[in-house]
Structures are given as C-alpha cells and as structure tokens.
Design a protein around this motif. Structure first.
Motif, PDB file in Angstrom:
ATOM      1  N   ARG A  42       0.822  -1.383   0.128  1.00 39.18           N
ATOM      2  CA  ARG A  42      -0.080   0.044  -0.072  1.00 39.18           C
ATOM      3  C   ARG A  42       0.839   1.047   0.106  1.00 39.18           C
ATOM      4  O   ARG A  42       0.463   2.180  -0.698  1.00 39.18           O
ATOM      5  N   ALA A  43       1.940   1.322   0.918  1.00 40.30           N
ATOM      6  CA  ALA A  43       2.777   2.184   0.810  1.00 40.30           C
ATOM      7  C   ALA A  43       3.603   2.862  -0.395  1.00 40.30           C
ATOM      8  O   ALA A  43       3.533   3.792  -0.996  1.00 40.30           O
ATOM      9  N   VAL A  44       3.875   1.583  -1.264  1.00 39.40           N
ATOM     10  CA  VAL A  44       4.405   1.584  -2.461  1.00 39.40           C
ATOM     11  C   VAL A  44       3.412   2.307  -3.498  1.00 39.40           C
ATOM     12  O   VAL A  44       3.708   3.127  -4.216  1.00 39.40           O
ATOM     13  N   LEU A  45       2.468   1.647  -3.604  1.00 40.52           N
ATOM     14  CA  LEU A  45       1.313   1.825  -4.667  1.00 40.52           C
ATOM     15  C   LEU A  45       0.747   3.444  -4.361  1.00 40.52           C
ATOM     16  O   LEU A  45       0.435   3.949  -5.428  1.00 40.52           O
ATOM     17  N   ASN A  46       0.727   3.782  -3.219  1.00 40.14           N
ATOM     18  CA  ASN A  46       0.081   5.074  -2.805  1.00 40.14           C
ATOM     19  C   ASN A  46       1.162   5.992  -3.084  1.00 40.14           C
ATOM     20  O   ASN A  46       0.773   7.458  -3.069  1.00 40.14           O
ATOM     21  N   ASP A  47       2.541   5.765  -3.290  1.00 41.15           N
ATOM     22  CA  ASP A  47       3.491   6.927  -3.227  1.00 41.15           C
ATOM     23  C   ASP A  47       3.424   7.481  -4.576  1.00 41.15           C
ATOM     24  O   ASP A  47       3.696   6.947  -5.598  1.00 41.15           O
ATOM     25  N   PRO A  48       3.316   8.804  -4.768  1.00 42.63           N
ATOM     26  CA  PRO A  48       3.091   9.471  -5.881  1.00 42.63           C
ATOM     27  C   PRO A  48       4.427   9.515  -6.968  1.00 42.63           C
ATOM     28  O   PRO A  48       4.261   9.405  -8.032  1.00 42.63           O
ATOM     29  N   GLN A  49       5.611   9.234  -6.186  1.00 45.34           N
ATOM     30  CA  GLN A  49       6.947   9.026  -6.980  1.00 45.34           C
ATOM     31  C   GLN A  49       6.752   7.575  -7.812  1.00 45.34           C
ATOM     32  O   GLN A  49       7.110   7.686  -8.892  1.00 45.34           O
ATOM     33  N   PHE A  50       6.194   6.661  -7.014  1.00 45.34           N
ATOM     34  CA  PHE A  50       6.107   5.223  -7.604  1.00 45.34           C
ATOM     35  C   PHE A  50       5.266   5.596  -9.069  1.00 45.34           C
ATOM     36  O   PHE A  50       5.437   5.035  -9.956  1.00 45.34           O
ATOM     37  N   GLN A  51       3.987   6.023  -8.734  1.00 48.78           N
ATOM     38  CA  GLN A  51       3.190   6.332  -9.937  1.00 48.78           C
ATOM     39  C   GLN A  51       3.668   7.218 -11.069  1.00 48.78           C
ATOM     40  O   GLN A  51       3.684   6.690 -12.155  1.00 48.78           O
ATOM     41  N   GLN A  52       4.453   8.247 -10.753  1.00 48.74           N
ATOM     42  CA  GLN A  52       5.268   9.137 -11.652  1.00 48.74           C
ATOM     43  C   GLN A  52       6.142   8.101 -12.446  1.00 48.74           C
ATOM     44  O   GLN A  52       6.387   8.166 -13.859  1.00 48.74           O
ATOM     45  N   THR A  53       7.271   7.545 -11.533  1.00 50.58           N
ATOM     46  CA  THR A  53       8.366   6.762 -12.369  1.00 50.58           C
ATOM     47  C   THR A  53       7.741   5.610 -13.139  1.00 50.58           C
ATOM     48  O   THR A  53       8.228   5.534 -14.200  1.00 50.58           O
ATOM     49  N   PHE A  54       6.600   4.735 -12.892  1.00 53.07           N
ATOM     50  CA  PHE A  54       6.262   3.616 -13.225  1.00 53.07           C
ATOM     51  C   PHE A  54       5.552   3.922 -14.364  1.00 53.07           C
ATOM     52  O   PHE A  54       5.810   3.381 -15.467  1.00 53.07           O
ATOM     53  N   GLY A  55       4.639   5.269 -14.503  1.00 53.17           N
ATOM     54  CA  GLY A  55       4.009   5.527 -15.734  1.00 53.17           C
ATOM     55  C   GLY A  55       5.086   6.009 -16.697  1.00 53.17           C
ATOM     56  O   GLY A  55       4.905   5.894 -17.702  1.00 53.17           O
ATOM     57  N   PHE A  56       6.007   6.802 -16.389  1.00 56.78           N
ATOM     58  CA  PHE A  56       7.051   7.256 -17.250  1.00 56.78           C
ATOM     59  C   PHE A  56       7.750   6.195 -17.860  1.00 56.78           C
ATOM     60  O   PHE A  56       7.926   6.120 -19.286  1.00 56.78           O
ATOM     61  N   SER A  57       8.153   5.002 -17.333  1.00 54.71           N
ATOM     62  CA  SER A  57       8.735   3.975 -17.790  1.00 54.71           C
ATOM     63  C   SER A  57       7.875   2.959 -18.812  1.00 54.71           C
ATOM     64  O   SER A  57       8.272   2.530 -19.839  1.00 54.71           O
ATOM     65  N   VAL A  58       6.513   2.936 -18.338  1.00 53.50           N
ATOM     66  CA  VAL A  58       5.574   2.203 -19.077  1.00 53.50           C
ATOM     67  C   VAL A  58       5.432   3.067 -20.479  1.00 53.50           C
ATOM     68  O   VAL A  58       5.549   2.564 -21.627  1.00 53.50           O
ATOM     69  N   VAL A  59       5.302   4.318 -20.408  1.00 49.78           N
ATOM     70  CA  VAL A  59       5.148   5.118 -21.805  1.00 49.78           C
ATOM     71  C   VAL A  59       6.549   5.038 -22.484  1.00 49.78           C
ATOM     72  O   VAL A  59       6.404   4.728 -23.865  1.00 49.78           O
ATOM     73  N   MET A  60       7.694   4.912 -21.893  1.00 42.28           N
ATOM     74  CA  MET A  60       9.023   4.885 -22.716  1.00 42.28           C
ATOM     75  C   MET A  60       9.172   3.418 -23.281  1.00 42.28           C
ATOM     76  O   MET A  60       9.440   3.256 -24.237  1.00 42.28           O
ATOM     77  N   ALA A  61       8.406   2.301 -22.535  1.00 44.85           N
ATOM     78  CA  ALA A  61       8.450   1.045 -23.225  1.00 44.85           C
ATOM     79  C   ALA A  61       7.624   1.028 -24.333  1.00 44.85           C
ATOM     80  O   ALA A  61       8.008   0.277 -25.303  1.00 44.85           O
ATOM     81  N   LEU A  62       6.631   1.706 -24.538  1.00 46.82           N
ATOM     82  CA  LEU A  62       5.479   1.607 -25.439  1.00 46.82           C
ATOM     83  C   LEU A  62       6.143   2.398 -26.575  1.00 46.82           C
ATOM     84  O   LEU A  62       6.270   1.667 -27.895  1.00 46.82           O
ATOM     85  N   PHE A  63       6.800   3.313 -26.403  1.00 53.46           N
ATOM     86  CA  PHE A  63       7.514   4.179 -27.524  1.00 53.46           C
ATOM     87  C   PHE A  63       8.589   3.330 -28.025  1.00 53.46           C
ATOM     88  O   PHE A  63       8.923   3.064 -29.205  1.00 53.46           O
ATOM     89  N   THR A  64       9.484   2.847 -27.071  1.00 57.80           N
ATOM     90  CA  THR A  64      10.491   1.965 -27.465  1.00 57.80           C
ATOM     91  C   THR A  64       9.983   0.608 -28.343  1.00 57.80           C
ATOM     92  O   THR A  64      10.862   0.350 -29.310  1.00 57.80           O
ATOM     93  N   ILE A  65       8.979   0.113 -28.011  1.00 58.42           N
ATOM     94  CA  ILE A  65       8.427  -1.258 -28.736  1.00 58.42           C
ATOM     95  C   ILE A  65       7.969  -0.696 -30.165  1.00 58.42           C
ATOM     96  O   ILE A  65       8.230  -1.342 -31.177  1.00 58.42           O
ATOM     97  N   ALA A  66       7.486   0.650 -30.306  1.00 60.23           N
ATOM     98  CA  ALA A  66       6.890   0.950 -31.535  1.00 60.23           C
ATOM     99  C   ALA A  66       8.114   1.319 -32.431  1.00 60.23           C
ATOM    100  O   ALA A  66       8.041   0.971 -33.570  1.00 60.23           O
TER     101      ALA A  66
END
Length: 261
Positions: A42-66
């Motif tokens: 819960r502490a990790v998933l509610n951490d705004p920094q976790f949400q920001q960094t994970f979201g950034f990496s997901v977007v970068m992964a999608l662009f990298t795949i494309a």
C-alpha cells in the motif's frame, strides 16, 4: 531412473530460484510488527513518486516497442528478401548490446550529444527522452531482431512479396498488410521482452537523469526496508507476467493455426 534424476535436478533448480523469492515475499509482508500485512505494498502503490516513475517507464516502453518494430521488421524483411549474404553481419551487429555495457553506451551519448555539441539533445527533456528511447532500443535489439527473424523463417517471404506485387501492392502495403500480420506473434514476443527490459533498466535512466522506474527502485532500496522487498516482488511479477504472455500468445497461435493439408 533417468527420469528420477531429471526431476531431482529440476527440483533443486526450482528451489534455488524460488526460495529467495519466497523469502523476499515473506519479508515484504512483515511491515506490521507481529503479523502479515500488505502495508508495504500500500505504501509503495500510494507513493506519488512510484506512480510517476512507473508511468514514465511504461510510456517509454511503449515508444521503444513502436520504434523497435519500425526499425527491426523492415530491416529483417529486407535482409531476408534481398540481401541474405548480409545476415551474418546483421546478426553480429544485433548481438553487440550483449557485450557492450550500458554504461559505455550512455557515456557515449553524453559525450556526443551534450549541450556543447552539434546536436545538444541532452539540453532538453524531449531530447534526453529520445536518447533514452534509443538506448532502450539498443538494449532490446538482440531479442527483438531474433524474434522477428525467427518469425520470418516460418513464412515464404519471397512468394508472399511476389504475390502482393502482382496485385499492385507497394512496399509499405506489403510490410503493413502482408508481412506484419504473419510475424505479429514474433513481434509481440520481442515486445514483451522489451517491456520487461525497460521497466527494470537502471544505468541509462540514472545517468541521463530521467524519472524512470529503475532509479526509483534503487532510491527506495537505499533508504527503506520493507518497501524495496515489495517493489522487488512487483518487478518479478511484471517480468514473469511478460514471459507468461509470450507463452500464452504462442500457444494460442499454435492451437488456432489452420492445419496444412
């Protein structure tokens, strides 16, 4: 008797990999003293920094795949169709990221594309993100290229190309509507591996100073106790999820492939 020893070897290997993971899982559940709980998650998933960094990496992964698909599929197709003698050279080049450390790649980027160079890409967030995407593409190139090349081996590229050209199709149409559907499963396999690589990569993102998930894992690991264990379990789950999707897609395709009479 040989089957018995095979199972013994398999069991020992499974224990070697699973016991540390089970220990990490148990430790991640002990944040609340005296009982098991999901407080660390819960502490990790509610951490705004976790949400920001994970979201950034997901977007970068999608662009990298494309970007990887646009780079690898036409290259592998053209090499197999028109330049088969270059295959050993292309395979050698695509293997280079396995022997060149990522730190060498990123220092080369910083050296060539710094703010005092002809192409000052590190001077802006967009330029640095592009460099990071190119670096991720390089790291995933061995897996993406081999997945696509294996997919191309299962089809008659020359016959399909000649048939499409006889119907008036251009090269873009051939790639998009003939080749890509036939190697889609291979591309998806490379894409899942690429996603796992991008999510866990640390060196490129850290030295390029981007808010990615890998540096966040290191930061949490250096400052907290139970949250790093929870993040490790989440990272393992993401990686194994990608591997499971590869197997699921491959098995689904085999079961639905029409039989050749």
């Amino acid at each position: 008797m040989s089957r018995f020893w095979s199972w013994v070897a398999f069991s020992l290997g499974a224990l070697y990999f699973l016991l540390p993971l089970l220990g990490t899982l148990e430790f991640s559940l002990k944040m609340r003293r005296g009982e098991y709980s999901l407080d660390a998650y819960r502490a990790v998933l509610n951490d705004p920094q976790f949400q920001q960094t994970f979201g950034f990496s997901v977007v970068m992964a999608l662009f990298t795949i494309a970007f990887g698909m646009l780079l690898v599929v036409p290259t592998a197709y053209w090499v197999r169709l028109r330049m088969p003698k270059l295959r050993p050279f292309i395979e050698f080049v695509t293997l280079m990221p396995l022997v060149i450390p990522p730190i060498v790649i990123v220092f080369g980027y910083i050296r060539i594309y710094n703010t005092s160079s002809f192409l000052p890409m590190t001077g802006s967030a967009l330029g640095t993100n592009l460099l990071l995407m190119f670096g991720y593409t390089t790291l995933s190139l061995p897996y993406m290229y081999r997945a696509v090349d294996t997919g191309l081996r299962t089809i008659d590229v020359a016959t399909l190309t000649e048939a499409a050209q006889s119907l008036g199709a251009g090269w873009v149409t051939i790639l998009a509507r003939v080749i890509m559907p036939n190697v889609l499963i291979a591309v998806l396999s490379g894409a899942f591996v690429t996603f796992a690589i991008v999510i866990g990569e640390f060196v490129l993102a850290a030295l390029l100073n981007r808010p990615a998930f890998g540096p966040y894992l290191q930061l949490i690991g250096a400052n907290k106790a139970y949250e790093p264990a929870a993040l490790a379990v989440i990272s393992f789950a993401i990686t194994w999820g990608c591997m499971g999707l590869i197997q699921l897609v491959t098995r689904f395709t085999k079961h639905n492939r029409p039989a050749v009479k």
